[in-house]
Scaffold this active site. Structure first.
Site, PDB file in Angstrom:
ATOM      1  N   HIS A 272       0.847  -1.213   0.000  1.00  0.00           N
ATOM      2  CA  HIS A 272       0.000   0.000   0.000  1.00  0.00           C
ATOM      3  C   HIS A 272       0.875   1.253   0.000  1.00  0.00           C
ATOM      4  CE1 HIS A 272      -3.172  -2.832   0.619  1.00  0.00           C
ATOM      5  NE2 HIS A 272      -2.814  -3.111   1.852  1.00  0.00           N
ATOM      6  N   ASP A 323      -4.772  -8.689  -3.181  1.00  0.00           N
ATOM      7  CA  ASP A 323      -5.032  -8.448  -1.755  1.00  0.00           C
ATOM      8  C   ASP A 323      -6.293  -9.146  -1.248  1.00  0.00           C
ATOM      9  OD1 ASP A 323      -5.214  -7.402   0.793  1.00  0.00           O
ATOM     10  OD2 ASP A 323      -4.916  -5.332   0.242  1.00  0.00           O
TER      11      ASP A 323
HETATM   12  C1  NGQ Z   1      -5.244  -7.604   6.414  1.00  0.00           C
HETATM   13  N1  NGQ Z   1      -5.900  -5.961   4.805  1.00  0.00           N
HETATM   14  O1  NGQ Z   1      -4.375  -7.919   7.195  1.00  0.00           O
HETATM   15  O2  NGQ Z   1      -5.913  -8.445   5.811  1.00  0.00           O
HETATM   16  C2  NGQ Z   1      -5.480  -6.134   6.151  1.00  0.00           C
HETATM   17  C3  NGQ Z   1      -6.507  -5.591   7.086  1.00  0.00           C
HETATM   18  C4  NGQ Z   1      -5.257  -4.721   9.073  1.00  0.00           C
HETATM   19  C5  NGQ Z   1      -5.628  -4.838   4.155  1.00  0.00           C
HETATM   20  N2  NGQ Z   1      -4.930  -3.958   4.766  1.00  0.00           N
HETATM   21  C6  NGQ Z   1      -6.207  -5.732   8.532  1.00  0.00           C
HETATM   22  N3  NGQ Z   1      -6.059  -4.602   2.954  1.00  0.00           N
HETATM   23  O3  NGQ Z   1      -4.561  -4.028   8.328  1.00  0.00           O
HETATM   24  O4  NGQ Z   1      -5.198  -4.611  10.296  1.00  0.00           O
HETATM   25 ZN    ZN Z   2      -2.982  -7.044   2.858  1.00  0.00          ZN
END
Ligand code: NGQ
Ligand code: ZN
Length: 454
Positions: A272, A323
């Site tokens: 990101h 993702d």
């Molecule tokens: C994840 N996903 O770990 O799946 C993360 C969300 C977080 C994205 N950032 C959870 N798209 O960052 O705490």
């Molecule tokens: Zn992720």
């Protein structure tokens, strides 16, 4: 004696651009002796349609495929990334290793059919629902690795270190119990996975969930004890709230903190990195770290727009990832990446360079090369690289009428038709005329799995 296949393609996308009458052989799963402007011979295997390197998917959480499209209902006027995460955690609470393997197999077949030949699996769902490790602590990681082995996709397996819920080592919350490792148990998992890997299609990397989930000390200890040539992935600066919290904790923005306190290098993939300032951009470019942009997920989660135009113009490196898997199409990721830049700048044709004024061509080539680096691979149709490639069915009218230099723009910006026909990974054909041999069974298993889960 080693049997040597010669292949012939009328057109092939090499790192230098489209070439004609391309012959090569594949030995040990790799490209060798690539020749252009050469005549096919009777014994050559003739590839149908133009061939391109397979796309690299540098960021995946396979299990999230199960909920793609089910978080699009407004439940709260303040719906956000954080309320989506609560829904995601409720899925996390239910999954078994068998289900995770089924979901990952389904997903990887979809990826192959879409033209991805490599996936970096950012794997943090480690433990049983009560937070206890499985008898074999690698059970869940082995489930996602099995899915890659069965379906034939290349995988960079990234077991994740996740210990805390917020900056400065805050105690993990109830929804995070299945993710938690300390450095020593994490390193044991890493070693177990490494020593049991027998496939040249699978490699490994080091992974920290985010600066929220690990401390600087843990990062240092883990890097010191891990293989020095492995890629290192981390989620960073995805949400404004995360930037604010990081500044409140350390006085620095997340990417600046990582660059100043740990140090960046070309091994790092910053997933990101949506919210960076000019100085952080310089630190990324100077270190040759790769930014992992996930255009459709970042749009879906309301993250913000990554300044890709500025990074590209400064010579920075980036690739794409799917993702949360709300979309599984390299063409659509490329399209949204470019369109986000246009919407913001109110201009057209933002991502290109002097060699590639075609946006589709520029982004495809860049996401293969830089995305490959983020997976610890040298990717592309070139001597010695793993023979990962796709062929396009160009019988579709808009492609049939196009020049080779227009194929990628026609594909990425000119339709929703998927022209991916045949797909090879390490020289093995895994998709034939758009179909995968395990497709029927796996789709059925996925349907049963979803009915049970939801
Ligand atoms: C994840 N996903 O770990 O799946 C993360 C969300 C977080 C994205 N950032 C959870 N798209 O960052 O705490
Ligand atoms: Zn992720």
């Amino acid at each position: 004696m080693v049997f040597m296949h010669n292949y012939y393609a009328e057109h092939a996308l090499l790192p230098t651009g489209w070439a004609s009458q391309v012959r090569f052989h594949i030995t040990g799963g790799c490209f060798h002796n690539i020749q252009t402007n050469s005549q096919p011979q009777a014994s050559d295997i003739k590839l149908q349609g133009p061939i391109l390197p397979g796309m690299i998917n540098l960021h995946s959480h396979a299990f999230q495929r199960a909920m793609a499209g089910l978080a699009e209902v407004n439940l709260n006027p303040a719906d956000s990334f954080w309320s989506w995460r609560d829904l995601m955690y409720s899925l996390v609470g239910k999954l078994t290793p068998e289900q995770v393997q089924t979901i990952a197999s389904f997903l990887y077949i979809e990826m192959l059919k879409a033209g991805y030949t490599q996936v970096a699996e950012f794997h943090y769902l480690h433990h049983q629902a009560n937070g206890q490790a499985y008898d074999n602590p690698a059970t869940m990681a082995l489930a996602v690795r099995e899915a890659a082995l069965d379906t034939g996709i290349g995988q960079t397996l990234l077991p994740v270190l996740y210990s805390h819920s917020g900056f400065g080592g805050q105690t993990a919350n109830a929804g995070q119990q299945r993710f938690l490792h300390k450095v020593d148990s994490y390193l044991r998992l890493q070693q177990e996975l490494n020593s049991s890997n027998i496939s040249s299609r699978i490699n490994q990397g080091v992974c920290f969930h985010s600066l929220r989930a690990v401390t600087g000390e843990q990062i240092q200890q883990t890097l010191a004890a891990s293989e020095k040539h492995w890629p290192v992935h981390i989620h960073i600066a995805e949400q404004q709230q995360e930037v604010k919290d990081c500044i409140a904790w350390s006085g620095q923005r997340p990417v600046a903190w990582l660059a100043n306190e740990i140090g960046l290098s070309e091994r790092w993939c910053l997933v990101h990195a949506t919210h960076i300032d000019a100085q952080e951009q310089q630190q990324i470019v100077g270190s040759r770290a790769v930014v992992g942009i996930c255009p459709t997920t970042e749009a879906n989660l309301g993250d913000g727009i990554f300044p890709a135009t500025q990074l590209a113009q400064a010579g920075g490196r980036f690739g794409i990832g799917s993702d949360s898997h709300v979309c599984i199409s390299p063409a659509q990721e490329i399209r949204l990446l470019e369109y986000s830049q246009r919407l913001q700048a109110q201009q057209r044709n933002r991502l290109y360079d002097a060699n590639n004024p075609s946006v589709g061509m520029y982004l495809y080539q860049k996401c293969v090369a830089d995305g490959g680096a983020a997976c610890g691979l040298s990717a592309g149709i070139a001597e010695g690289n793993r023979a990962d490639f796709i062929s396009l069915d160009i019988s579709y009218p808009t492609l049939a009428s196009a020049q080779p230099q227009q194929w990628l723009d026609r594909w990425c910006f000119g339709s929703n038709h998927n022209p991916v026909n045949d797909v090879y990974v390490a020289g093995n054909q895994v998709i034939k005329e758009g179909q995968h041999p395990l497709q029927e069974n796996t789709y059925q298993a996925m349907q049963v799995c979803l009915q049970k889960l939801l």
